[in-house]
Motif scaffolding. Structure first.
Motif, PDB file in Angstrom:
ATOM      1  N   SER A  77      -0.275 -13.371  -7.121  1.00  0.00           N
ATOM      2  CA  SER A  77      -0.186 -13.025  -5.671  1.00  0.00           C
ATOM      3  C   SER A  77       0.650 -14.000  -4.809  1.00  0.00           C
ATOM      4  N   GLN A  78       1.611 -14.426  -5.059  1.00  0.00           N
ATOM      5  CA  GLN A  78       2.565 -15.038  -4.638  1.00  0.00           C
ATOM      6  C   GLN A  78       3.779 -14.258  -3.984  1.00  0.00           C
ATOM      7  N   PRO A  79       4.077 -14.543  -2.609  1.00  0.00           N
ATOM      8  CA  PRO A  79       4.957 -13.887  -2.069  1.00  0.00           C
ATOM      9  C   PRO A  79       6.422 -14.196  -2.394  1.00  0.00           C
ATOM     10  N   PRO A  80       7.362 -13.320  -2.355  1.00  0.00           N
ATOM     11  CA  PRO A  80       8.703 -13.098  -2.830  1.00  0.00           C
ATOM     12  C   PRO A  80       9.265 -14.673  -2.362  1.00  0.00           C
ATOM     13  N   SER A  81      10.068 -15.289  -3.583  1.00  0.00           N
ATOM     14  CA  SER A  81      10.535 -16.288  -3.379  1.00  0.00           C
ATOM     15  C   SER A  81      11.878 -16.386  -4.410  1.00  0.00           C
ATOM     16  N   PHE A  82      12.708 -17.555  -4.412  1.00  0.00           N
ATOM     17  CA  PHE A  82      13.669 -17.895  -5.096  1.00  0.00           C
ATOM     18  C   PHE A  82      13.484 -17.767  -6.640  1.00  0.00           C
ATOM     19  N   GLU A  83      12.155 -18.225  -7.112  1.00  0.00           N
ATOM     20  CA  GLU A  83      11.609 -18.104  -8.448  1.00  0.00           C
ATOM     21  C   GLU A  83      11.382 -16.943  -8.868  1.00  0.00           C
TER      22      GLU A  83
ATOM     23  N   ALA B  71      -1.611  -1.632  -6.492  1.00  0.00           N
ATOM     24  CA  ALA B  71      -1.481  -2.372  -5.319  1.00  0.00           C
ATOM     25  C   ALA B  71      -2.451  -1.889  -4.200  1.00  0.00           C
ATOM     26  N   GLN B  72      -3.446  -0.809  -4.667  1.00  0.00           N
ATOM     27  CA  GLN B  72      -4.235  -0.443  -3.523  1.00  0.00           C
ATOM     28  C   GLN B  72      -5.210  -1.631  -3.089  1.00  0.00           C
TER      29      GLN B  72
ATOM     30  N   GLN C 206      -3.756  -5.903   1.821  1.00  0.00           N
ATOM     31  CA  GLN C 206      -3.834  -6.956   2.713  1.00  0.00           C
ATOM     32  C   GLN C 206      -3.204  -8.243   2.463  1.00  0.00           C
ATOM     33  N   ARG C 207      -3.436  -8.650   1.259  1.00  0.00           N
ATOM     34  CA  ARG C 207      -2.971 -10.084   0.905  1.00  0.00           C
ATOM     35  C   ARG C 207      -1.634 -10.139   0.345  1.00  0.00           C
ATOM     36  N   ALA C 208      -1.119  -8.899  -0.251  1.00  0.00           N
ATOM     37  CA  ALA C 208       0.037  -8.867  -0.881  1.00  0.00           C
ATOM     38  C   ALA C 208       0.868  -7.228  -0.557  1.00  0.00           C
ATOM     39  N   PRO C 209       0.985  -7.123   0.474  1.00  0.00           N
ATOM     40  CA  PRO C 209       1.598  -5.896   0.964  1.00  0.00           C
ATOM     41  C   PRO C 209       3.117  -5.184   0.068  1.00  0.00           C
TER      42      PRO C 209
END
Length: 273
Positions: A47-53, A233-234, A238-241
């Motif tokens: 559950s990491q947010p969008p990044s360059f990696e 995704a349901q 909250q943590r990864a919209p």
């Protein structure tokens, strides 16, 4: 070709839709060449947010979400195209036969169309899911096998008009067989309408697949589609919209673009008439 190019660049909506669909198909076709495994998990990177990696972040088990969305698009487009082919094939055949022969043949076929149209598609899917294993082939059969009725009505109406044209009447007068007249004379007359209907049916099939997979009745794990990604995704809203937003945006843009493509084809055909 010149008319297509002129119309394409006459409207930014048409230009965007065509470019978007071309890029989407190219990305879907070349997805296996990307050096990322869509099913590779990494529990230390969940559950990491969008990044360059990871351009689109990662999902709940650490899988790269960009490649999951790309492969989900492959499945959704495949379902859309194959369901469209199935629906247009059945609908065109029924519409041509019903419109050309008329009489009791027309009555029987149209009553079948009326009955199938009256049954909610969700009920049909639930019933079929009892007998068929949920998966890619099942979803194509369900969508294609129960979305041809509107096309059949449309082609029937075009056939009723086409069979009164002089060249069709002349073919009947000189004794040509019904099959020859239908496929040599009537079918080319209804083809422009069929092309427009087919382009619209792709967007409808993608929406239906997304809805069914969202309800858990469509594509099953580990295979992904945009609908199944929305369903997964349901639990992470909250943590990864982004897990719901990204596939949702692709569904909306794809349906929007296919609808615009149908409008553009219709405009081109009307200018040629």
């Amino acid at each position: 070709m010149i008319k297509f190019r002129n119309l394409l660049f006459s409207s930014p909506v048409y230009t965007f839709s065509v470019i978007y669909l071309v890029l989407l198909f190219l990305l879907s076709i070349t997805a296996p060449l990307l050096p990322i495994d869509p099913n590779a998990t990494n529990v230390s990177n969940m559950s990491q947010p969008p990044s360059f990696e990871h351009l689109f972040g990662t999902d709940e088990v650490g899988r790269d979400y960009f490649i999951r969305v790309v492969y989900g698009g492959r499945v959704s487009l495949l379902v859309g195209v194959l369901a469209m082919v199935t629906a247009t094939t059945i609908g065109t055949f029924v519409g041509l036969v019903s419109g050309y022969f008329g009489g009791w043949v027309d009555n029987v076929l149209m009553r079948i169309v009326d009955v199938l149209s009256a049954i909610p598609w969700l009920v049909l899917v639930i019933v079929l899911s009892v007998f068929l294993r949920p998966g890619l082939s099942t979803i194509i059969i369900v969508i294609g096998g129960f979305s041809w009725m509107s096309i059949a009505r449309l082609i029937r109406g075009e056939t009723l008009a086409a069979k009164e044209r002089e060249y069709v009447l002349y073919g009947q007068f000189i004794g040509q067989s019904a099959s020859t007249i239908i496929f040599r004379h009537v079918f080319p007359a209804v083809l422009p309408t069929l092309i427009v209907a087919a382009s619209a049916s792709i967007s409808g099939a993608i929406m239906t697949e997304s809805a069914l997979s969202f309800l858990g009745l469509g594509i099953q794990q580990p295979m992904a589609s945009w609908g199944s990604l929305l369903q997964n995704a349901q639990s992470s809203l909250q943590r990864a919209p982004y897990m719901a937003i990204l596939p949702g945006v692709f569904v909306v843009l794809t349906v929007y673009s296919f609808n615009n493509l149908g409008d553009m084809i219709k405009a081109i055909l009307q200018k040629e008439v």
